[in-house]
Motif scaffolding. Sequence first.
Motif, PDB file in Angstrom:
ATOM      1  N   LEU A  98      33.483 -81.073  55.386  1.00  0.00           N
ATOM      2  CA  LEU A  98      33.002 -81.308  56.751  1.00  0.00           C
ATOM      3  C   LEU A  98      33.309 -80.115  57.649  1.00  0.00           C
ATOM      4  O   LEU A  98      32.468 -79.698  58.453  1.00  0.00           O
ATOM      5  N   THR A  99      34.526 -79.533  57.501  1.00  0.00           N
ATOM      6  CA  THR A  99      34.860 -78.378  58.352  1.00  0.00           C
ATOM      7  C   THR A  99      34.036 -77.169  57.973  1.00  0.00           C
ATOM      8  O   THR A  99      33.670 -76.367  58.824  1.00  0.00           O
ATOM      9  N   GLU A 100      33.710 -77.079  56.694  1.00  0.00           N
ATOM     10  CA  GLU A 100      32.860 -75.954  56.287  1.00  0.00           C
ATOM     11  C   GLU A 100      31.471 -76.080  56.888  1.00  0.00           C
ATOM     12  O   GLU A 100      30.771 -75.098  57.111  1.00  0.00           O
ATOM     13  N   GLN A 101      31.059 -77.345  57.173  1.00  0.00           N
ATOM     14  CA  GLN A 101      29.752 -77.562  57.820  1.00  0.00           C
ATOM     15  C   GLN A 101      29.851 -77.447  59.337  1.00  0.00           C
ATOM     16  O   GLN A 101      28.896 -77.714  60.060  1.00  0.00           O
ATOM     17  N   GLY A 102      31.068 -77.126  59.863  1.00  0.00           N
ATOM     18  CA  GLY A 102      31.192 -76.892  61.297  1.00  0.00           C
ATOM     19  C   GLY A 102      31.952 -77.939  62.063  1.00  0.00           C
ATOM     20  O   GLY A 102      32.196 -77.806  63.264  1.00  0.00           O
ATOM     21  N   MET A 103      32.371 -79.037  61.415  1.00  0.00           N
ATOM     22  CA  MET A 103      33.120 -80.084  62.095  1.00  0.00           C
ATOM     23  C   MET A 103      34.554 -79.630  62.348  1.00  0.00           C
ATOM     24  O   MET A 103      35.116 -78.882  61.552  1.00  0.00           O
ATOM     25  N   THR A 104      35.105 -80.043  63.469  1.00  0.00           N
ATOM     26  CA  THR A 104      36.505 -79.753  63.759  1.00  0.00           C
ATOM     27  C   THR A 104      37.338 -80.950  63.305  1.00  0.00           C
ATOM     28  O   THR A 104      36.989 -82.091  63.616  1.00  0.00           O
ATOM     29  N   VAL A 105      38.396 -80.705  62.549  1.00  0.00           N
ATOM     30  CA  VAL A 105      39.226 -81.807  62.063  1.00  0.00           C
ATOM     31  C   VAL A 105      40.681 -81.525  62.402  1.00  0.00           C
ATOM     32  O   VAL A 105      41.186 -80.433  62.163  1.00  0.00           O
ATOM     33  N   VAL A 106      41.336 -82.529  62.999  1.00  0.00           N
ATOM     34  CA  VAL A 106      42.781 -82.452  63.221  1.00  0.00           C
ATOM     35  C   VAL A 106      43.418 -83.514  62.343  1.00  0.00           C
ATOM     36  O   VAL A 106      43.067 -84.687  62.410  1.00  0.00           O
ATOM     37  N   LEU A 107      44.355 -83.057  61.513  1.00  0.00           N
ATOM     38  CA  LEU A 107      44.962 -83.918  60.513  1.00  0.00           C
ATOM     39  C   LEU A 107      46.442 -84.068  60.843  1.00  0.00           C
ATOM     40  O   LEU A 107      47.125 -83.073  61.067  1.00  0.00           O
ATOM     41  N   VAL A 108      46.915 -85.276  60.925  1.00  0.00           N
ATOM     42  CA  VAL A 108      48.340 -85.496  61.150  1.00  0.00           C
ATOM     43  C   VAL A 108      48.929 -86.008  59.851  1.00  0.00           C
ATOM     44  O   VAL A 108      48.453 -86.997  59.293  1.00  0.00           O
ATOM     45  N   THR A 109      49.947 -85.321  59.339  1.00  0.00           N
ATOM     46  CA  THR A 109      50.526 -85.728  58.058  1.00  0.00           C
ATOM     47  C   THR A 109      51.957 -85.235  57.964  1.00  0.00           C
ATOM     48  O   THR A 109      52.394 -84.378  58.734  1.00  0.00           O
ATOM     49  N   HIS A 110      52.718 -85.827  57.053  1.00  0.00           N
ATOM     50  CA  HIS A 110      54.036 -85.271  56.791  1.00  0.00           C
ATOM     51  C   HIS A 110      54.125 -84.771  55.355  1.00  0.00           C
ATOM     52  O   HIS A 110      55.165 -84.372  54.886  1.00  0.00           O
ATOM     53  N   GLU A 111      52.980 -84.784  54.638  1.00  0.00           N
ATOM     54  CA  GLU A 111      52.984 -84.316  53.255  1.00  0.00           C
ATOM     55  C   GLU A 111      52.442 -82.894  53.198  1.00  0.00           C
ATOM     56  O   GLU A 111      51.316 -82.627  53.606  1.00  0.00           O
ATOM     57  N   ALA A 112      53.248 -82.025  52.658  1.00  0.00           N
ATOM     58  CA  ALA A 112      52.891 -80.608  52.644  1.00  0.00           C
ATOM     59  C   ALA A 112      51.628 -80.341  51.839  1.00  0.00           C
ATOM     60  O   ALA A 112      50.768 -79.559  52.256  1.00  0.00           O
ATOM     61  N   ASP A 113      51.482 -81.012  50.671  1.00  0.00           N
ATOM     62  CA  ASP A 113      50.305 -80.698  49.856  1.00  0.00           C
ATOM     63  C   ASP A 113      49.022 -81.210  50.505  1.00  0.00           C
ATOM     64  O   ASP A 113      47.953 -80.651  50.291  1.00  0.00           O
ATOM     65  N   VAL A 114      49.129 -82.268  51.339  1.00  0.00           N
ATOM     66  CA  VAL A 114      47.956 -82.721  52.082  1.00  0.00           C
ATOM     67  C   VAL A 114      47.632 -81.723  53.177  1.00  0.00           C
ATOM     68  O   VAL A 114      46.484 -81.318  53.367  1.00  0.00           O
ATOM     69  N   ALA A 115      48.667 -81.297  53.902  1.00  0.00           N
ATOM     70  CA  ALA A 115      48.461 -80.314  54.970  1.00  0.00           C
ATOM     71  C   ALA A 115      47.875 -79.024  54.412  1.00  0.00           C
ATOM     72  O   ALA A 115      47.153 -78.301  55.095  1.00  0.00           O
ATOM     73  N   GLY A 116      48.151 -78.754  53.136  1.00  0.00           N
ATOM     74  CA  GLY A 116      47.674 -77.530  52.512  1.00  0.00           C
ATOM     75  C   GLY A 116      46.164 -77.400  52.450  1.00  0.00           C
ATOM     76  O   GLY A 116      45.645 -76.303  52.272  1.00  0.00           O
ATOM     77  N   TYR A 117      45.457 -78.497  52.645  1.00  0.00           N
ATOM     78  CA  TYR A 117      43.993 -78.408  52.671  1.00  0.00           C
ATOM     79  C   TYR A 117      43.491 -77.810  53.979  1.00  0.00           C
ATOM     80  O   TYR A 117      42.362 -77.351  54.068  1.00  0.00           O
ATOM     81  N   ALA A 118      44.333 -77.858  55.043  1.00  0.00           N
ATOM     82  CA  ALA A 118      43.912 -77.344  56.342  1.00  0.00           C
ATOM     83  C   ALA A 118      44.001 -75.829  56.365  1.00  0.00           C
ATOM     84  O   ALA A 118      44.486 -75.195  55.418  1.00  0.00           O
ATOM     85  N   ARG A 119      43.498 -75.249  57.441  1.00  0.00           N
ATOM     86  CA  ARG A 119      43.490 -73.785  57.566  1.00  0.00           C
ATOM     87  C   ARG A 119      44.541 -73.296  58.547  1.00  0.00           C
ATOM     88  O   ARG A 119      44.773 -72.097  58.664  1.00  0.00           O
TER      89      ARG A 119
END
Lengths: 240, 408
Positions: free
Chosen positions: A198-219
């Motif tokens: 979705l972000t590659e298509q231009g959507m803005t995403v804010v992700l709240v997490t405490h798991e490092a490997d999940v956060a690793g998908y963000a930029r």
Amino acid sequence: MTTPSAGTPVVSARDLVKTYQLGDFAVHALRGVSFDIMPGEFVAIMGPSGSGKSTLMNMIGALDTPTSGDLAINGVSIGTLDSDSLAELRNRTLGFVFQQFNLLARTTALDNVKLPLTYCRDPQKQAQANDRAAARLREVGLAERMDHVPSQLSGGQQQRVAIARALVNDPSLILADEPTGALDSETTVEIMNLFRRLTEQGMTVVLVTHEADVAGYARRLLRVRDGRLVEDRPIIGGAI
Amino acid sequence: MNVLEFLKTALVALRLNLMRSVLTTLGIIIGVGSVIVMSGIGSGASKQIEDQIASLGTNQLTIFPGAQNVGGRRGGFGSAPPMTEKDVRAIREGVQGVAAVAGNLQGNANLVAGNANWVSRVNGVTDEIEQVRDWPVAEGRFFTADDAAAGQKVAVIGSTVARELFGGADPLGSTIRMNNAPFTVIGVLETKGQAGGQDQDDIVMVPLSTARSRLVGRTNVPDIVGQILVKVEDGYNIDEVQADIEKVLRERRRVQPNAENNFMIRNFAEFLETRSAASRTLGLLLAATAAISLVVGGIGIMNIMLVSVTERTREIGLRMAIGARGGDIMGQFLTEAVLLCLVGGLIGLTLGVGVAFVLAAAFKWVVYISPWAALMAIGASAFVGVVFGFVPARRASQLNPIDALRYE
């Protein structure tokens, strides 16, 4: 509502302060936080519990207003809005994805996805509600499951319905609060790849997490501790 | 969100907890149902009485001799001089707005026809009675002034008498012996039914003059008429006509200006008013019962709506997060409460109508359910929904979305 120009940040926080009064104690949830999130960014917010992470997320979600400082979504300062205007802002510019999916029980996937449109005061969008909802469900790969109710869907499928619901009103920002917290690791990968696409298509995403490997998908990583922003850096190669 | 969306959402929510919805609305169902049954029976009864009185004639006055004070002593009923042909004539000629006047001399007689016998009221009447009582013959004819003048022994009988004396046979032309005098049946009256607990069809009418000589026995008043029945002409005020008759009769019967009337005038319209005053009281009682049962039902609705709001806190939080305003949430829960009450009201109405008609069939009661009562019942249940749905709906609409989303 102003339409964001290319240069307008989707979220713009300036010296954000939030103080709760709990009896005689003042709880300083946020002690002056500033950052901008530009269109198309994929941002992970991390921090231990009690860090002010949730407060910050509520404010980005236009569910809460700051004690002082300013938070603007698409250039609109939420501190000046009343609750009805905040509701309209959430409806038009934000899409929420929750840890527990929060789908309506015994309601089909299609009707769940349509839900934000029933609160939208745009007759044209309402008239197209079925088509829009169906298109979003196809986008998240649930073309075959539109008539299923949540209890007939797996956790990953339910979260995709929730993502389709978040997308249905063409928001400027998707706010995902621990979106994989209730999913197994295989499904987590599936859902995080969907956000990434979705972000590659231009959507803005804010992700709240405490798991490092999940956060690793963000930029980009925003780390909060004791009500302050302690880290703001790009994520390179998925490593936190 | 529009009304249709509200309704759809409410229907889904109520169906999810079908059993609870039904139990919750039971108070309204029973309340509305019992009110419908009671008002159906109540207004059926008073309508029946009103119809009976109307069949006696609401534009009819009955005049009979009253009590008279003689030398400071008050005589009993009928102790005053009897009504006579002269009184009849005075009313016919001296009072405006009189459509018809008839004398009516009543007595009981033993009737015999063949092997059958029957005791009935025999009324010696002038031929105008047909008009006054608005009571045509079903078969044969009524006697005429000529029959009366000729002292003909002819009789017109009510349908009950016809049945008791002749069974299914045609009574016309047959002979009835009344107190041993033979009378020829020339007509049978239309069936009128019961009034005031009396069978109106248990009656025999003979010419007044014949009755005087054959049935009532000798009196020292040769032109006695017993009672006088007056039919007031349409368009005239019955009270004014009554006052005029009173004036004429006081004069004719030489009542002193400050003395009481020595005759009585009975007005069926007054009866009717007394009746409707009584049914108004009954209606008020019913309304109070209805109000109490609806309040009780409403409290049940409020209770379960509060539970529902608590249970669905997360759903409310979600709806708010995706853009529902306070008003949308309020509308959703109010619609649910009103729908619950309306459905309850409709079920109650249906059940009430059913029970009322079963009772009517079982006990041969007259039941009348006015559209107005039905409409009121439905309207009142919707109103209860609004009133008792308000507090839960407002509580829902004032939830903080952050807390609501986090609610476990």
